[in-house]
Design a protein around this motif. Structure first.
Motif, mmCIF file in Angstrom:
data_model
loop_
_atom_site.group_PDB
_atom_site.id
_atom_site.type_symbol
_atom_site.label_atom_id
_atom_site.label_comp_id
_atom_site.label_asym_id
_atom_site.label_seq_id
_atom_site.Cartn_x
_atom_site.Cartn_y
_atom_site.Cartn_z
ATOM 1 N N ILE A 159 -27.813 -50.194 -27.701
ATOM 2 C CA ILE A 159 -27.088 -50.493 -26.462
ATOM 3 C C ILE A 159 -27.310 -51.947 -26.063
ATOM 4 O O ILE A 159 -26.395 -52.617 -25.568
ATOM 5 C CB ILE A 159 -27.538 -49.526 -25.343
ATOM 6 N N LEU A 160 -28.508 -52.459 -26.323
ATOM 7 C CA LEU A 160 -28.834 -53.845 -25.981
ATOM 8 C C LEU A 160 -27.987 -54.844 -26.765
ATOM 9 O O LEU A 160 -27.748 -55.975 -26.319
ATOM 10 C CB LEU A 160 -30.324 -54.092 -26.229
ATOM 11 N N SER A 161 -27.478 -54.424 -27.925
ATOM 12 C CA SER A 161 -26.658 -55.334 -28.737
ATOM 13 C C SER A 161 -25.330 -55.648 -28.052
ATOM 14 O O SER A 161 -24.739 -56.697 -28.289
ATOM 15 C CB SER A 161 -26.409 -54.730 -30.119
ATOM 16 N N LYS A 162 -24.861 -54.733 -27.200
ATOM 17 C CA LYS A 162 -23.639 -54.974 -26.421
ATOM 18 C C LYS A 162 -23.740 -54.162 -25.126
ATOM 19 O O LYS A 162 -23.151 -53.082 -24.997
ATOM 20 C CB LYS A 162 -22.390 -54.591 -27.212
ATOM 21 N N PRO A 163 -24.475 -54.681 -24.148
ATOM 22 C CA PRO A 163 -24.788 -53.877 -22.966
ATOM 23 C C PRO A 163 -23.575 -53.640 -22.070
ATOM 24 O O PRO A 163 -22.725 -54.523 -21.907
ATOM 25 C CB PRO A 163 -25.827 -54.725 -22.214
ATOM 26 N N PRO A 164 -23.480 -52.442 -21.468
ATOM 27 C CA PRO A 164 -22.477 -52.191 -20.438
ATOM 28 C C PRO A 164 -22.944 -52.791 -19.111
ATOM 29 O O PRO A 164 -24.041 -53.349 -19.023
ATOM 30 C CB PRO A 164 -22.450 -50.667 -20.368
ATOM 31 N N HIS A 165 -22.134 -52.657 -18.072
ATOM 32 C CA HIS A 165 -22.586 -53.087 -16.743
ATOM 33 C C HIS A 165 -23.637 -52.132 -16.189
ATOM 34 O O HIS A 165 -24.584 -52.554 -15.512
ATOM 35 C CB HIS A 165 -21.397 -53.152 -15.774
ATOM 36 N N PHE A 166 -23.456 -50.835 -16.486
ATOM 37 C CA PHE A 166 -24.384 -49.817 -15.999
ATOM 38 C C PHE A 166 -24.678 -48.824 -17.123
ATOM 39 O O PHE A 166 -23.761 -48.384 -17.819
ATOM 40 C CB PHE A 166 -23.792 -49.045 -14.802
ATOM 41 N N LEU A 167 -25.951 -48.482 -17.270
ATOM 42 C CA LEU A 167 -26.377 -47.422 -18.172
ATOM 43 C C LEU A 167 -27.002 -46.322 -17.320
ATOM 44 O O LEU A 167 -28.004 -46.539 -16.645
ATOM 45 C CB LEU A 167 -27.401 -47.937 -19.190
ATOM 46 N N ILE A 168 -26.380 -45.139 -17.329
ATOM 47 C CA ILE A 168 -26.925 -43.979 -16.626
ATOM 48 C C ILE A 168 -27.725 -43.165 -17.630
ATOM 49 O O ILE A 168 -27.193 -42.737 -18.657
ATOM 50 C CB ILE A 168 -25.807 -43.101 -16.024
ATOM 51 N N ILE A 169 -28.999 -42.969 -17.351
ATOM 52 C CA ILE A 169 -29.845 -42.111 -18.183
ATOM 53 C C ILE A 169 -30.016 -40.778 -17.453
ATOM 54 O O ILE A 169 -30.679 -40.717 -16.416
ATOM 55 C CB ILE A 169 -31.214 -42.757 -18.468
ATOM 56 N N GLN A 170 -29.387 -39.742 -17.975
ATOM 57 C CA GLN A 170 -29.523 -38.416 -17.382
ATOM 58 C C GLN A 170 -30.761 -37.747 -17.978
ATOM 59 O O GLN A 170 -30.735 -37.245 -19.096
ATOM 60 C CB GLN A 170 -28.276 -37.573 -17.650
ATOM 61 N N ALA A 171 -31.830 -37.749 -17.199
ATOM 62 C CA ALA A 171 -33.101 -37.203 -17.645
ATOM 63 C C ALA A 171 -33.171 -35.711 -17.336
ATOM 64 O O ALA A 171 -32.174 -35.071 -17.004
ATOM 65 C CB ALA A 171 -34.239 -37.972 -16.974
ATOM 66 N N TYR A 172 -34.358 -35.148 -17.434
ATOM 67 C CA TYR A 172 -34.544 -33.713 -17.254
ATOM 68 C C TYR A 172 -34.944 -33.386 -15.813
ATOM 69 O O TYR A 172 -35.469 -34.238 -15.091
ATOM 70 C CB TYR A 172 -35.638 -33.201 -18.201
ATOM 71 N N GLY A 173 -34.709 -32.123 -15.432
ATOM 72 C CA GLY A 173 -35.232 -31.601 -14.179
ATOM 73 C C GLY A 173 -34.974 -32.497 -12.984
ATOM 74 O O GLY A 173 -33.835 -32.825 -12.664
ATOM 75 N N VAL A 174 -36.049 -32.900 -12.322
ATOM 76 C CA VAL A 174 -35.934 -33.717 -11.113
ATOM 77 C C VAL A 174 -35.907 -35.214 -11.428
ATOM 78 O O VAL A 174 -36.123 -36.048 -10.557
ATOM 79 C CB VAL A 174 -37.089 -33.399 -10.137
ATOM 80 N N GLY A 175 -35.641 -35.550 -12.685
ATOM 81 C CA GLY A 175 -35.590 -36.943 -13.098
ATOM 82 C C GLY A 175 -36.717 -37.311 -14.041
ATOM 83 O O GLY A 175 -37.061 -38.484 -14.181
ATOM 84 N N ASN A 176 -37.272 -36.306 -14.708
ATOM 85 C CA ASN A 176 -38.414 -36.537 -15.590
ATOM 86 C C ASN A 176 -37.968 -37.119 -16.929
ATOM 87 O O ASN A 176 -37.022 -36.639 -17.546
ATOM 88 C CB ASN A 176 -39.170 -35.231 -15.834
ATOM 89 N N LEU A 177 -38.659 -38.168 -17.356
ATOM 90 C CA LEU A 177 -38.383 -38.808 -18.641
ATOM 91 C C LEU A 177 -39.681 -39.386 -19.183
ATOM 92 O O LEU A 177 -40.362 -40.167 -18.498
ATOM 93 C CB LEU A 177 -37.346 -39.934 -18.465
ATOM 94 N N ALA A 178 -40.030 -38.990 -20.393
ATOM 95 C CA ALA A 178 -41.241 -39.516 -21.024
ATOM 96 C C ALA A 178 -40.931 -40.890 -21.618
ATOM 97 O O ALA A 178 -39.992 -41.039 -22.404
ATOM 98 C CB ALA A 178 -41.721 -38.560 -22.109
#
Length: 324
Positions: free
Chosen positions: A223-242
């Motif tokens: 993604i860094l090679s051609k970044p968008p304006h916004f990247l949404i990371i849909q994590a787990y549960g209440v927003g948990n991401l390792a």
């Protein structure tokens, strides 16, 4: 009843005929639509600037619709019903709510079955189109100012709506219109300049699946090679991401390349619980946390902030603004 209602037709299954289904040209459809409207209401029909399958709709189509509504407001219309396809109906509703706020009465609706039969000469024997339209017309007269969505005898706050079934009549869920909700009160008057800028908006929505952190970091490199304006990371549960230090560095690199990274959740209901989600890595990485009421509302919030401010840094700085 002396309230004027502007009924705006934007396409979708509601206005399709034939087998396989295809849109009836609006010049033919609108007179047929007029025939089934309640005679005790003062309703004027309009075609939307864009009439298309809603799966093809983008921000540009909804901004043109908003501009049409704002133009009709200058002609003393304050009540609007919009007929729209169901595929992106929740996105249209959230966008209208974010931009129009409490400036007028708007109810969006659509249908899972067409209004007319195969030949297009009469109403279909089995259809939800008439019920949905009548629910919307009743709601637009009786509800307070704001934007709502009417479907299957329910009226919901536009920003909270989620399409939960692809074919059932009871296809949408959301917070009921009679429940109180804090509304974004800032109206945006849509200008021609907004159309051109909206065309350039690029968002990647990334729903996490269980992979090794090394692979996640590698994907961030892509993604860094051609970044968008916004990247949404849909994590787990209440927003948990390792995460690890490498992943955090990739997120910071994206930010330096004018890409704002937003932490959301792939769970449709409940949102992010900030007691858990706002951990130290989130503060260190300066990742934005979604406070939207639905996935469609997150899209609408991004669009609005993108059009309001010219730089990525300003999108970040104004993300948590609260309207006065």
């Amino acid at each position: 009843m002396n309230k004027k209602i502007a009924l705006i037709y934007m396409g979708g299954t509601f206005g399709c005929v034939g087998e396989p289904l295809a849109p009836m040209p609006e010049a033919e459809f609108l007179p047929r639509l007029q025939r089934i409207l309640p005679t005790h209401l003062k309703i004027e029909c309009f075609k939307a600037p864009s009439i298309k399958d809603s799966s093809a709709c983008t921000a540009l189509d909804w901004l043109k619709l908003i501009q049409q509504i704002q133009s009709l407001q200058l002609q003393n219309f304050q009540h609007f019903v919009v007929i729209h396809g169901t595929d992106t109906l929740s996105y249209a509703a959230a966008t209208l709510s974010r931009f129009l706020a409490e400036s007028c009465h708007v109810v969006l609706t659509g249908s899972q079955y067409p209004l007319l039969n195969l030949s297009g000469e009469n109403t279909r024997e089995f259809t939800d189109a008439i019920d949905n339209l009548n629910t919307a017309l009743e709601a637009v007269i009786n509800l307070p100012v704001g934007v709502y969505l009417a479907f299957f005898h329910q009226v919901m706050h536009a920003r909270t709506v989620l399409k939960t079934h692809s074919t059932a009549l009871d296809a949408f869920k959301g917070q009921k219109a009679d429940q109180e909700m804090n509304i974004d009160s800032q109206v945006i008057n849509v200008q021609l300049s907004h159309f051109e800028k909206a065309k350039t908006l690029n968002i990647i929505n990334w729903m996490m699946l269980p992979i090794e952190q090394e692979q996640l970091a590698s994907n961030l490199d892509l993604i860094l090679s051609k970044p968008p304006h916004f990247l949404i990371i849909q994590a787990y549960g209440v927003g948990n991401l390792a995460v690890n230090d490498q992943i955090i560095e990739k997120i910071k690199a994206l930010q330096l390349n004018n890409c704002q990274v937003i932490l959301a959740t792939q769970v449709p209901l409940g949102g992010i619980d900030q007691r858990y989600a706002v951990s130290q890595w989130i503060k260190d990485s300066k990742i934005l946390v979604s406070d939207a009421l639905s996935q469609a509302d997150l899209y609408a919030k991004i669009l609005k902030i993108y059009l309001q401010y010219p730089t990525s840094e300003q999108w970040h700085d104004h993300w948590y603004d609260r309207p006065e």
